[in-house]
Write an enzyme that holds these catalytic residues in place. Sequence first.
Site, short mmCIF file in Angstrom:
data_model
loop_
_atom_site.label_atom_id
_atom_site.label_comp_id
_atom_site.label_asym_id
_atom_site.label_seq_id
_atom_site.Cartn_x
_atom_site.Cartn_y
_atom_site.Cartn_z
N ARG A 1 7.09 -14.41 -20.41
CA ARG A 1 7.60 -12.98 -20.13
C ARG A 1 7.67 -12.83 -19.09
O ARG A 1 8.06 -11.38 -19.16
CB ARG A 1 6.30 -12.09 -20.64
CG ARG A 1 5.61 -12.49 -19.25
CD ARG A 1 3.21 -11.66 -19.95
NE ARG A 1 3.16 -10.53 -18.94
CZ ARG A 1 2.19 -10.12 -19.38
NH1 ARG A 1 0.80 -10.68 -20.25
NH2 ARG A 1 1.89 -8.92 -19.25
N GLU B 1 -4.64 -13.04 -27.90
CA GLU B 1 -3.25 -13.30 -27.34
C GLU B 1 -3.10 -14.61 -27.34
O GLU B 1 -1.42 -14.63 -27.45
CB GLU B 1 -3.90 -12.73 -25.14
CG GLU B 1 -3.76 -11.44 -25.02
CD GLU B 1 -4.26 -11.26 -23.68
OE1 GLU B 1 -3.66 -10.49 -23.11
OE2 GLU B 1 -5.06 -12.13 -23.73
N ARG C 1 -7.72 -3.14 -16.92
CA ARG C 1 -7.28 -3.71 -16.59
C ARG C 1 -8.08 -3.57 -15.02
O ARG C 1 -7.71 -3.80 -13.81
CB ARG C 1 -5.98 -4.10 -15.85
CG ARG C 1 -4.49 -3.99 -17.03
CD ARG C 1 -3.68 -4.52 -16.47
NE ARG C 1 -2.70 -5.16 -18.17
CZ ARG C 1 -1.65 -4.52 -18.72
NH1 ARG C 1 -1.77 -3.13 -18.20
NH2 ARG C 1 -0.83 -5.04 -19.52
N CYS D 1 -2.80 -3.15 -27.26
CA CYS D 1 -2.31 -2.95 -25.98
C CYS D 1 -1.37 -3.48 -25.25
O CYS D 1 -1.20 -3.08 -24.22
CB CYS D 1 -3.34 -2.67 -25.33
SG CYS D 1 -3.94 -4.46 -25.57
N ASN E 1 1.74 -8.07 -25.54
CA ASN E 1 3.32 -9.52 -24.28
C ASN E 1 2.40 -10.76 -23.65
O ASN E 1 3.63 -11.70 -24.06
CB ASN E 1 2.16 -8.91 -22.55
CG ASN E 1 2.29 -7.07 -22.87
OD1 ASN E 1 3.63 -6.79 -23.58
ND2 ASN E 1 1.93 -6.46 -21.74
N HIS F 1 1.07 -1.24 -0.40
CA HIS F 1 -0.18 0.22 0.02
C HIS F 1 0.58 0.81 -0.05
O HIS F 1 0.37 2.04 -0.47
CB HIS F 1 -1.16 0.15 1.16
CG HIS F 1 -2.05 -1.15 0.83
ND1 HIS F 1 -2.98 -1.53 2.26
CD2 HIS F 1 -2.43 -1.96 -0.38
CE1 HIS F 1 -3.75 -2.85 1.21
NE2 HIS F 1 -3.39 -2.08 0.26
N ARG G 1 -11.40 -4.29 -19.01
CA ARG G 1 -11.15 -5.74 -19.52
C ARG G 1 -11.76 -6.26 -18.19
O ARG G 1 -11.47 -6.10 -17.16
CB ARG G 1 -9.72 -6.03 -19.44
CG ARG G 1 -9.38 -7.05 -20.71
CD ARG G 1 -7.75 -7.38 -20.39
NE ARG G 1 -7.08 -7.65 -19.14
CZ ARG G 1 -6.20 -7.59 -18.98
NH1 ARG G 1 -5.39 -7.58 -20.61
NH2 ARG G 1 -5.58 -7.31 -17.58
#
Length: 756
Positions: free
Chosen positions: A645, A611, A476, A682, A634, A369, A512
Amino acid sequence: MIEIEVDESWAGSRLLLRQLRDLMKGRASDEQRLERIVGLIARQMTAEVCSLYLLRPGNVLELYATKGLKPEAVHLTRLRVGEGLVGDIAARARPLALADAQAHPNFAYRPETGEDIYRSLMGVPILRDGRVLGVIAVQNVQRRDYAAEEIEALETVAMVLAEGMAGSELAGPAESGPTLRPARLPAVPLTEGLGLGVAVMHQRGIVITRIVAEDPEQELDRLADSVAAMQASLESVLTRSELADPGEPREVLETFRLFARDRGWLNRIQDAIRSGLTAEAAVQKVQSDTRARMEQIVDPYLRERLVDLEDLGYGLLRHLLGDDGHAAAARLPPEAVLIARNLGPAELLDYDPTRLKAVVLAEGSPNAHVAIVARALELPTVGRCPEAFTRIWPGDFLVVDADNGQVLAHPGHAIRETFAESMMARDRRKQDLAVIRDLPAVSADGVEVSLNANAGLLIDLPQVRDSGAEGIGLYRTEVPFMVRDAFPDVDAQTRLYRRVLEGTDGKPVVFRTLDVGGDKILPYWKGGAEENPAMGWRAVRITLDRPVLLRQQLRALIRASEGRPLQVMFPMVSEVAELDQCRSLLDLELELGRAEGRNPPDRVHVGIMIEVPALLWQLPAVFERVDFVSVGSNDLMQFLFAVDRSSPELARRYDVLSPPMLRLFKRLVAEADRAGKPISLCGEQAGQPLEAMALLSCGFRKLSMPPSSIPRVKNMLRSLKIGPLAAYIDFLAGQTCRSVRERLRHYARERGVVLE
Ligand code: PEP
Ligand code: MG
């Protein structure tokens, strides 16, 4: 019966603490006092040996007093920090309890001590202001498992010793500090940026002078008053201007406020008071227990929760000691780098942000945090810098390079200058790029491009606004799920998505659906461990197996969008059947909304991420069913090249700027164009000017990237003629080399395309 036992142990503990305090204050010489102290501790802890080691110049621990080891070893036995078990306790600043000490790989046998007959060992660091002053250890001949309470008791003793040593020579001469040689300390970036300043040790403002209490009842009252005062001040922190926006840091603090009411935690402090400590010493003791427990916890999320508790403890200490924290902030020099083992979010906010230039944490992780709050304050912050407490001393000049995860301690003049210049250049660059914000995203040959931002937290929104993004091309949604304690329900999600839509001033947002699994772990989600998590149960594979999750999320998105367009995108789809399932759940939820008489979204656009390579052979059917697609380069790259990755070893092995990838990109754009469906990209590559240059030349007209990359990519775009490069890309895509990166760079240089 139990009550009586507890009372007796408290009475015993109170007696020991008082005796220790009296011994520390006594008139005897240091040597005599220490001898009596180790004798007393050995007796009370039913140990044959009790030894006290103190830290001396050169990071050496010297045996200062012992009951049980050979007396001639005193001042003779010296261990480097990190050497042997005692050195290990000092190096890690944490207790160690071993039933069979000699079997431990770090055991260092010192014949002069005669310790070979002692089997078990328990030792704790003597800490003051987070710094190790020495180690106190007990040993037993018989094999013995030390109980957690015994370790805690020895830690309390160490606290009393630390306070008693304050100001005396025993605490170590000041010159044991800075070794002014330049040093580079590796760390992990928690935020970005560069900060220069002098080291200030966190907690230095807190000095506890009263450890042993005369009247436990009075101390319990003091504690109750301070808890109430701290709760009130937390409320006021929550209304601070930089947290006025309902955003992630605010939510962090609100969760944190719940801790302030945690009974278990308060009970432990009350118990420590009953055992004979003052309220402030009790809080400090519970803090160190928390820290010890933290060491054993592997789950990063739980560790962060305990850090929050630590943070609260410090807040409480400040209230108990009549220092509301602002005094600590006032003590900061004008350019300060804060050094802490760990830091809670509220604690960071206590410091004056105009004076604080960077933060270095010995622990800490990017999901912590404090990192979220530091990011919101744009404070360069690094974590996991274990040497922060052994190589940095108050007043040291430091360069904190959060971009590259390193701290340079007492750097030479030339290095300082270089970094100071680099910081000025950064500021200038930021200003220059800010000018670009309002210029159109059009290439030098007149091609319009849509540049969008990737986001995942509410605190990203101001940056999205400042970046000049046309909208959010990838929101996301899993990120807010990852920083919470439990699954957010439909109402909480609805509020969150509504805030995102409102926070982007009507600009389009592509949401998404949950992409958890793989490396994105939800702390409260019990998925089994997988051998290949990236190719495992993740994203729609989870949400289609647990349709309630997806339905709740879609319901929240529909409710949040009322009257506004809704764009929703499904991740990691591998086959048309999955897409159909996702769509039918969406249709069910739209139907439900209508049946409930809710205001529906203005339009609903459905997209998927490309993807998974299997989709490449299903494109016509995909395009028939969707309104748009976005290439997740990615993951697509990871699966096409079979290259993890997140593997640092493989990071440079294959290049996205390679003929097969260029051919693939061109084909995807061509098929989307043929079907008349918008396509964007993206993945991280969209935010790198050279890669973005190639993508535009492959035909992409919409890119989505981290907001901070938009000005640089726009700068590149405005200097690029896409038409001529497209012809060259056709040529490069037909080559057989492993990378065309250098050729593209050369092309950019020759044609004056700005890549900086
Ligand atoms: C991608 O895979 O390219 C993508 C954008 O998704 P994520 O990085 O969130 O997996
Ligand atoms: Mg992905």
